[in-house]
Design an enzyme around this catalytic site. Structure first.
Site, mmCIF file in Angstrom:
data_model
loop_
_atom_site.group_PDB
_atom_site.id
_atom_site.type_symbol
_atom_site.label_atom_id
_atom_site.label_comp_id
_atom_site.label_asym_id
_atom_site.label_seq_id
_atom_site.Cartn_x
_atom_site.Cartn_y
_atom_site.Cartn_z
ATOM 1 N N HIS A 1 117.342 57.738 -14.249
ATOM 2 C CA HIS A 1 116.173 57.538 -14.242
ATOM 3 C C HIS A 1 115.348 57.989 -15.180
ATOM 4 O O HIS A 1 115.160 59.225 -15.453
ATOM 5 C CB HIS A 1 115.893 58.255 -12.622
ATOM 6 C CG HIS A 1 116.277 57.854 -11.609
ATOM 7 N ND1 HIS A 1 117.618 58.350 -11.102
ATOM 8 C CD2 HIS A 1 116.348 56.873 -10.877
ATOM 9 C CE1 HIS A 1 118.167 57.549 -10.125
ATOM 10 N NE2 HIS A 1 117.477 56.655 -9.846
ATOM 11 N N LEU B 1 108.291 54.796 -51.803
ATOM 12 C CA LEU B 1 108.790 55.679 -52.604
ATOM 13 C C LEU B 1 110.305 55.196 -53.096
ATOM 14 O O LEU B 1 110.845 55.952 -53.755
ATOM 15 C CB LEU B 1 109.262 56.994 -51.869
ATOM 16 C CG LEU B 1 108.127 58.002 -51.843
ATOM 17 C CD1 LEU B 1 106.616 57.522 -51.263
ATOM 18 C CD2 LEU B 1 108.481 59.319 -51.466
ATOM 19 N N GLU C 1 108.081 60.452 -23.059
ATOM 20 C CA GLU C 1 106.729 60.746 -22.541
ATOM 21 C C GLU C 1 106.084 59.367 -22.302
ATOM 22 O O GLU C 1 105.068 58.926 -22.476
ATOM 23 C CB GLU C 1 105.779 61.219 -23.590
ATOM 24 C CG GLU C 1 106.310 62.883 -23.918
ATOM 25 C CD GLU C 1 105.505 63.669 -23.010
ATOM 26 O OE1 GLU C 1 105.002 63.398 -22.059
ATOM 27 O OE2 GLU C 1 106.061 65.092 -23.194
#
Ligand SMILES: Cc1cc2nc3c(=O)[nH]c(=O)nc-3n(C[C@H](O)[C@H](O)[C@H](O)COP(=O)(O)OP(=O)(O)OC[C@H]3O[C@@H](n4cnc5c(N)ncnc54)[C@H](O)[C@@H]3O)c2cc1C
Length: 392
Positions: free
Chosen positions: A143, A346, A371
């Site tokens: 869950h 970069l 979250e």
């Protein structure tokens, strides 16, 4: 890692909207991150170790419970200060910010809001200094996005509660002193329980092999017939709304934190592009690189405005769950896209630990999932504007 030369972008002069207190808090946190986090974080991430040595400092700068009242050991600051602290810490590393977020919004917040006075006095001052560290157990192996389906449960045995079940993907679990655990009672109602390290039958094995949030410790919370004293139940609120209320507070902090990671990637890419010479010119002189950098600062500025306005609404207790979802989703998505673009600016150097960008990019893969996933926050917005739930 190379020397931390970070300079914060503020394209729309947002500083004009901040109070002196906001600026003091932000400067103190920024200075602390430069001094204490930047020099050690790359090594900690490479070794996949949470740098415990910074816990005390996090407590001292007010990163544990920034908005918790001073009487309980918190810093008593407003929501914008809380956001700025999260921004500056995540500028250093999302894993360090995760530790501060969990302690503040997922452990101290429920004890403050749903606990009784004895619980507040017992736990909050120790959590504010970092003497005690906390974790938050909601997610289970079966869950994740659907926590309401949880099977972790407790039975009333008269003198105590008997807790059984397991939580997975729990930040701070391997070293937490106390866990706020969400479990169902015999009627299937969700309650928060305070489970302390040392209680018989409670174990916290660490989860290894992560490529993301490597400087944050993640683990399981396992409960096998754990006897929980009755005074360890949070009495103030029950039902799924109780853990979701904590998540609102943590997600708000993430909306700010992600800006920090994005600012660091942008600032690094901008400096590099001005210094790196190819075909006789700095690569910043080429339109393709300018497009990347111009879009980055545009997106950062939009995210800053979103977070600032949300902070105002939070200060007035008017921010809705759906507004927080929108900001968490937008700002993390913004940050991960900027990290990917900045990495390319970069070239080969972007994949090394000499610069922070790749670490931010990998960290943000967790931040976009935990979250509430990117998808779930979209569904929350969809439900809010249509009135129709598309979850099931
Ligand atoms: C590093 C890290 C730290 C974490 N720390 C904590 C912590 O401290 N405490 C805690 O309780 N949890 C924690 N989590 C767990 C995190 O909150 C969950 O991973 C998250 O809620 C998603 O659950 P899941 O991973 O089981 O994914 P799932 O729910 O299985 O989702 C898998 C995919 O399906 C999608 N999906 C699910 N449902 C729907 C739907 N209805 N409609 C459309 N798409 C759907 C999701 O968006 C996702 O893309 C952490 C996770 C990580 C990675």
């Amino acid at each position: 890692m190379m020397q931390d030369l970070f300079q914060s972008p503020d394209y729309y002069q947002l500083d004009d909207l901040l109070t002196e207190e906001h600026k003091v808090v932000r400067t103190a946190t920024r200075d602390w991150v430069k001094k204490e986090v930047s020099p050690i974080i790359e090594d900690a991430a490479q070794k996949a170790e949470f740098p415990k040595s910074i816990i005390k400092g996090l407590g001292e700068i007010g990163a544990f419970g920034p908005y918790i009242p001073v009487e309980y050991g918190g810093a008593g600051l407003d929501q914008i200060s809380y956001g700025l602290i999260m921004q500056e810490i995540e500028r250093g590393d999302s894993g360090v910010r995760s530790t501060a977020s969990v302690q503040s919004s997922l452990v101290m917040y429920p004890i403050w809001k749903y606990g009784n006075e004895a619980q507040r006095k017992k736990y909050l001052p120790k959590l504010a200094t970092g003497e005690w560290m906390g974790s938050f157990g909601l997610t289970e192996p079966d869950h994740g996005s659907n926590p309401g389906g949880m099977t972790t449960n407790f039975k009333d045995k008269g003198d105590y509660y008997l807790l059984n079940g397991a939580k997975l993907w729990i930040s701070n679990a391997p070293f937490c002193d106390v866990a706020v655990v969400w479990a169902k009672n015999e009627e299937g109602r969700i309650h928060g329980l305070l489970v302390e390290r040392g209680m018989e039958g409670f174990t916290t094995p660490e989860t290894h092999n992560k490529w993301s949030l490597r400087a944050s410790a993640t683990g399981e919370l396992i409960f096998q017939d754990v006897k929980i004293p009755k005074e360890n139940l949070l009495p103030g609120k029950n039902g799924l709304g109780a853990p979701l209320g904590c998540l609102d507070s943590a997600r708000y902090g993430i909306a700010w934190g992600a800006i920090g990671a994005a600012m660091d990637c942008y600032d690094t890419a901008l400096r590099y592009a001005k210094e790196r010479i190819q075909f006789g010119k700095p690569i910043a002189a080429y339109q393709l690189q300018q497009k990347k950098l111009a879009e980055m600062i545009t997106e950062i500025t939009k995210a800053q405005l979103l977070a600032y306005r949300l902070g105002q609404l939070k200060n007035e207790n008017r921010a809705t769950t759906a507004q927080i979802s929108m900001a968490k989703r937008n700002n993390v998505d913004m940050a991960i896209k900027i990290a990917r673009e900045a990495r390319q600016v970069l070239g080969a150097m972007g994949i090394t630990g000499e610069y922070s960008i790749m670490r931010h990019m990998m960290n943000l893969e967790s931040v976009i999932t935990y979250e509430g996933t990117h998808d779930i926050h979209l569904l929350i917005t969809g439900m809010d504007i249509t009135g129709i739930s598309a979850f099931k």
